[in-house]
Design a protein around this motif. Sequence first.
Motif, PDB file in Angstrom:
ATOM      1  N   SER A 248     -33.330   6.462 -52.027  1.00  0.00           N
ATOM      2  CA  SER A 248     -33.600   5.127 -51.742  1.00  0.00           C
ATOM      3  C   SER A 248     -33.086   4.356 -52.815  1.00  0.00           C
ATOM      4  CB  SER A 248     -35.048   4.634 -51.487  1.00  0.00           C
ATOM      5  OG  SER A 248     -35.546   3.917 -52.395  1.00  0.00           O
ATOM      6  N   THR A 249     -32.368   2.991 -52.734  1.00  0.00           N
ATOM      7  CA  THR A 249     -31.649   2.165 -53.627  1.00  0.00           C
ATOM      8  C   THR A 249     -31.855   0.903 -53.098  1.00  0.00           C
ATOM      9  OG1 THR A 249     -29.509   2.101 -52.518  1.00  0.00           O
ATOM     10  CG2 THR A 249     -29.712   3.986 -53.745  1.00  0.00           C
ATOM     11  N   ASP A 250     -31.274  -0.084 -53.926  1.00  0.00           N
ATOM     12  CA  ASP A 250     -31.345  -1.325 -53.659  1.00  0.00           C
ATOM     13  C   ASP A 250     -30.934  -1.891 -52.172  1.00  0.00           C
ATOM     14  OD1 ASP A 250     -32.751  -1.922 -56.107  1.00  0.00           O
ATOM     15  OD2 ASP A 250     -30.860  -2.579 -57.150  1.00  0.00           O
ATOM     16  N   ASP A 251     -30.062  -0.933 -51.738  1.00  0.00           N
ATOM     17  CA  ASP A 251     -29.389  -1.230 -50.400  1.00  0.00           C
ATOM     18  C   ASP A 251     -30.114  -0.721 -49.367  1.00  0.00           C
ATOM     19  OD1 ASP A 251     -27.393  -2.647 -51.664  1.00  0.00           O
ATOM     20  OD2 ASP A 251     -26.390  -0.822 -51.986  1.00  0.00           O
ATOM     21  N   GLY A 252     -31.232   0.178 -49.496  1.00  0.00           N
ATOM     22  CA  GLY A 252     -31.744   0.708 -48.296  1.00  0.00           C
ATOM     23  C   GLY A 252     -32.050   2.354 -48.753  1.00  0.00           C
ATOM     24  N   GLY A 253     -32.814   2.859 -47.837  1.00  0.00           N
ATOM     25  CA  GLY A 253     -33.029   4.390 -47.704  1.00  0.00           C
ATOM     26  C   GLY A 253     -32.308   5.162 -47.154  1.00  0.00           C
ATOM     27  N   VAL A 254     -32.224   6.487 -47.340  1.00  0.00           N
ATOM     28  CA  VAL A 254     -31.241   7.313 -46.371  1.00  0.00           C
ATOM     29  C   VAL A 254     -32.200   8.679 -46.258  1.00  0.00           C
ATOM     30  CG1 VAL A 254     -29.198   8.875 -46.200  1.00  0.00           C
ATOM     31  CG2 VAL A 254     -29.059   6.244 -46.819  1.00  0.00           C
TER      32      VAL A 254
ATOM     33  N   ILE B 122     -26.858  14.856 -40.656  1.00  0.00           N
ATOM     34  CA  ILE B 122     -27.126  13.681 -40.059  1.00  0.00           C
ATOM     35  C   ILE B 122     -27.931  12.905 -41.082  1.00  0.00           C
ATOM     36  CG2 ILE B 122     -28.884  12.446 -38.435  1.00  0.00           C
ATOM     37  CD1 ILE B 122     -28.691  15.144 -36.586  1.00  0.00           C
ATOM     38  N   GLU B 123     -27.397  11.435 -41.355  1.00  0.00           N
ATOM     39  CA  GLU B 123     -28.045  10.435 -42.104  1.00  0.00           C
ATOM     40  C   GLU B 123     -28.427   9.569 -41.501  1.00  0.00           C
ATOM     41  OE1 GLU B 123     -25.267   9.230 -45.145  1.00  0.00           O
ATOM     42  OE2 GLU B 123     -24.967  11.372 -45.885  1.00  0.00           O
ATOM     43  N   VAL B 124     -29.833   9.077 -41.769  1.00  0.00           N
ATOM     44  CA  VAL B 124     -30.410   7.936 -40.882  1.00  0.00           C
ATOM     45  C   VAL B 124     -30.839   7.069 -42.206  1.00  0.00           C
ATOM     46  CG1 VAL B 124     -32.501   7.509 -39.756  1.00  0.00           C
ATOM     47  CG2 VAL B 124     -31.478   9.741 -39.039  1.00  0.00           C
ATOM     48  N   GLY B 125     -30.400   6.056 -42.103  1.00  0.00           N
ATOM     49  CA  GLY B 125     -30.404   5.061 -42.867  1.00  0.00           C
ATOM     50  C   GLY B 125     -31.020   3.573 -42.604  1.00  0.00           C
ATOM     51  N   ASP B 126     -31.668   2.978 -43.564  1.00  0.00           N
ATOM     52  CA  ASP B 126     -32.537   1.940 -43.133  1.00  0.00           C
ATOM     53  C   ASP B 126     -32.031   0.920 -44.264  1.00  0.00           C
ATOM     54  OD1 ASP B 126     -34.492   1.648 -45.613  1.00  0.00           O
ATOM     55  OD2 ASP B 126     -35.305   3.356 -45.036  1.00  0.00           O
ATOM     56  N   GLU B 127     -32.219  -0.186 -44.094  1.00  0.00           N
ATOM     57  CA  GLU B 127     -31.650  -1.379 -44.934  1.00  0.00           C
ATOM     58  C   GLU B 127     -32.864  -2.228 -45.724  1.00  0.00           C
ATOM     59  OE1 GLU B 127     -28.458  -2.568 -44.927  1.00  0.00           O
ATOM     60  OE2 GLU B 127     -27.951  -0.776 -43.670  1.00  0.00           O
ATOM     61  N   VAL B 128     -33.911  -1.378 -45.807  1.00  0.00           N
ATOM     62  CA  VAL B 128     -35.155  -1.737 -46.559  1.00  0.00           C
ATOM     63  C   VAL B 128     -34.756  -1.708 -48.306  1.00  0.00           C
ATOM     64  CG1 VAL B 128     -37.704  -1.745 -46.966  1.00  0.00           C
ATOM     65  CG2 VAL B 128     -36.553  -1.606 -44.897  1.00  0.00           C
TER      66      VAL B 128
ATOM     67  N   SER C 157     -35.127  -0.892 -52.095  1.00  0.00           N
ATOM     68  CA  SER C 157     -36.196  -0.288 -53.287  1.00  0.00           C
ATOM     69  C   SER C 157     -36.251  -1.412 -53.896  1.00  0.00           C
ATOM     70  CB  SER C 157     -35.554   0.745 -53.993  1.00  0.00           C
ATOM     71  OG  SER C 157     -36.433   1.281 -54.848  1.00  0.00           O
ATOM     72  N   ALA C 158     -37.641  -1.566 -54.537  1.00  0.00           N
ATOM     73  CA  ALA C 158     -38.022  -2.794 -55.252  1.00  0.00           C
ATOM     74  C   ALA C 158     -37.636  -2.458 -56.762  1.00  0.00           C
ATOM     75  CB  ALA C 158     -39.509  -2.827 -55.205  1.00  0.00           C
ATOM     76  N   GLY C 159     -37.266  -1.286 -56.944  1.00  0.00           N
ATOM     77  CA  GLY C 159     -36.865  -0.858 -58.404  1.00  0.00           C
ATOM     78  C   GLY C 159     -35.619   0.098 -58.592  1.00  0.00           C
ATOM     79  N   GLY C 160     -34.690   0.183 -57.803  1.00  0.00           N
ATOM     80  CA  GLY C 160     -33.724   1.242 -57.925  1.00  0.00           C
ATOM     81  C   GLY C 160     -34.107   2.517 -57.129  1.00  0.00           C
ATOM     82  N   THR C 161     -33.587   3.519 -57.557  1.00  0.00           N
ATOM     83  CA  THR C 161     -33.789   4.887 -57.194  1.00  0.00           C
ATOM     84  C   THR C 161     -35.353   5.020 -57.181  1.00  0.00           C
ATOM     85  OG1 THR C 161     -31.745   5.652 -57.657  1.00  0.00           O
ATOM     86  CG2 THR C 161     -33.207   7.264 -57.241  1.00  0.00           C
ATOM     87  N   ASP C 162     -35.800   5.498 -56.006  1.00  0.00           N
ATOM     88  CA  ASP C 162     -37.345   5.530 -55.878  1.00  0.00           C
ATOM     89  C   ASP C 162     -37.722   6.781 -54.572  1.00  0.00           C
ATOM     90  OD1 ASP C 162     -39.881   3.067 -54.924  1.00  0.00           O
ATOM     91  OD2 ASP C 162     -40.010   4.841 -56.149  1.00  0.00           O
ATOM     92  N   SER C 163     -38.965   7.088 -54.624  1.00  0.00           N
ATOM     93  CA  SER C 163     -39.362   7.874 -53.572  1.00  0.00           C
ATOM     94  C   SER C 163     -39.687   7.149 -52.366  1.00  0.00           C
ATOM     95  CB  SER C 163     -40.607   8.686 -53.916  1.00  0.00           C
ATOM     96  OG  SER C 163     -41.929   8.058 -53.847  1.00  0.00           O
ATOM     97  N   SER C 164     -39.307   7.299 -51.339  1.00  0.00           N
ATOM     98  CA  SER C 164     -39.459   6.599 -50.055  1.00  0.00           C
ATOM     99  C   SER C 164     -40.817   6.140 -49.644  1.00  0.00           C
ATOM    100  CB  SER C 164     -38.605   7.253 -48.793  1.00  0.00           C
ATOM    101  OG  SER C 164     -37.431   7.417 -49.128  1.00  0.00           O
ATOM    102  N   SER C 165     -41.691   7.116 -49.779  1.00  0.00           N
ATOM    103  CA  SER C 165     -43.249   6.679 -49.406  1.00  0.00           C
ATOM    104  C   SER C 165     -43.705   5.637 -50.263  1.00  0.00           C
ATOM    105  CB  SER C 165     -43.875   7.802 -49.478  1.00  0.00           C
ATOM    106  OG  SER C 165     -44.021   8.546 -50.710  1.00  0.00           O
ATOM    107  N   ALA C 166     -43.343   5.710 -51.556  1.00  0.00           N
ATOM    108  CA  ALA C 166     -43.556   4.457 -52.552  1.00  0.00           C
ATOM    109  C   ALA C 166     -43.121   3.285 -52.109  1.00  0.00           C
ATOM    110  CB  ALA C 166     -43.238   4.848 -54.077  1.00  0.00           C
ATOM    111  N   ARG C 167     -41.638   3.232 -51.843  1.00  0.00           N
ATOM    112  CA  ARG C 167     -40.983   2.198 -51.549  1.00  0.00           C
ATOM    113  C   ARG C 167     -41.539   1.584 -50.282  1.00  0.00           C
ATOM    114  NH1 ARG C 167     -36.395   1.908 -47.892  1.00  0.00           N
ATOM    115  NH2 ARG C 167     -36.775   4.088 -47.709  1.00  0.00           N
ATOM    116  N   GLY C 168     -42.037   2.157 -49.130  1.00  0.00           N
ATOM    117  CA  GLY C 168     -42.593   1.639 -47.972  1.00  0.00           C
ATOM    118  C   GLY C 168     -43.833   1.070 -48.399  1.00  0.00           C
ATOM    119  N   ALA C 169     -44.624   1.705 -49.418  1.00  0.00           N
ATOM    120  CA  ALA C 169     -46.015   1.044 -49.528  1.00  0.00           C
ATOM    121  C   ALA C 169     -45.563  -0.248 -50.206  1.00  0.00           C
ATOM    122  CB  ALA C 169     -46.574   1.914 -50.725  1.00  0.00           C
ATOM    123  N   ARG C 170     -44.998  -0.319 -51.478  1.00  0.00           N
ATOM    124  CA  ARG C 170     -44.351  -1.620 -52.091  1.00  0.00           C
ATOM    125  C   ARG C 170     -43.752  -2.698 -51.324  1.00  0.00           C
ATOM    126  NH1 ARG C 170     -41.958   1.518 -56.026  1.00  0.00           N
ATOM    127  NH2 ARG C 170     -40.044   0.839 -55.207  1.00  0.00           N
ATOM    128  N   ASN C 171     -43.410  -2.197 -50.332  1.00  0.00           N
ATOM    129  CA  ASN C 171     -42.613  -3.368 -49.411  1.00  0.00           C
ATOM    130  C   ASN C 171     -43.389  -3.847 -48.247  1.00  0.00           C
ATOM    131  OD1 ASN C 171     -40.299  -3.583 -51.142  1.00  0.00           O
ATOM    132  ND2 ASN C 171     -39.494  -1.789 -50.336  1.00  0.00           N
TER     133      ASN C 171
END
Length: 148
Positions: A128-134, A76-82, A84-98
């Motif tokens: 996570s990428t510039d297109d969102g997280g999975v 199962i892949e659950v994807g969001d469209e948020v 990443s502020a700088g390419g590949t990144d950990s999701s928790s840091a991505r959420g905080a930055r955004n």
Amino acid sequence: MATVELRFSAQPEHVRTARLVAAAVARRAGVDEAVLDEVRLAVGEACSRAVGLHRVNGITAPVRVVLTDEEKAFSIEVGDEVPSAGGTDSSSARGARNGADQDGDSEGEDEMGLAVISGLVDDVEVSSTDDGGVIRMSWPTTPVTLEP
């Protein structure tokens, strides 16, 4: 390989539907009955997390859930469209930055959700990428044999 794709608007009430669909497809794919509650819980956590990220960041795109019955595994892949502020990144840091930490609790909830998923699923990947997280999760399957 069979695939079911589900897309839903980022509303908390749709998470229950995603959980029910995931459990039904997992059962049909041959996931052990004893594991189906874990599948439901993990999908619920991942979808709730995606809904939260969409809502906090003002994203109107739907949350994406892809359920795949592979030869010896169900994923199962659950994807969001948020993005990443700088390419590949950990999701928790991505959420905080955004902006997910605006109220001070969302970042902790995000990390807690990921911890719950990691506790429920042996095979989990968060990216996570510039297109969102999975969040990609998978479980072993047993072949379904039909009696002649």
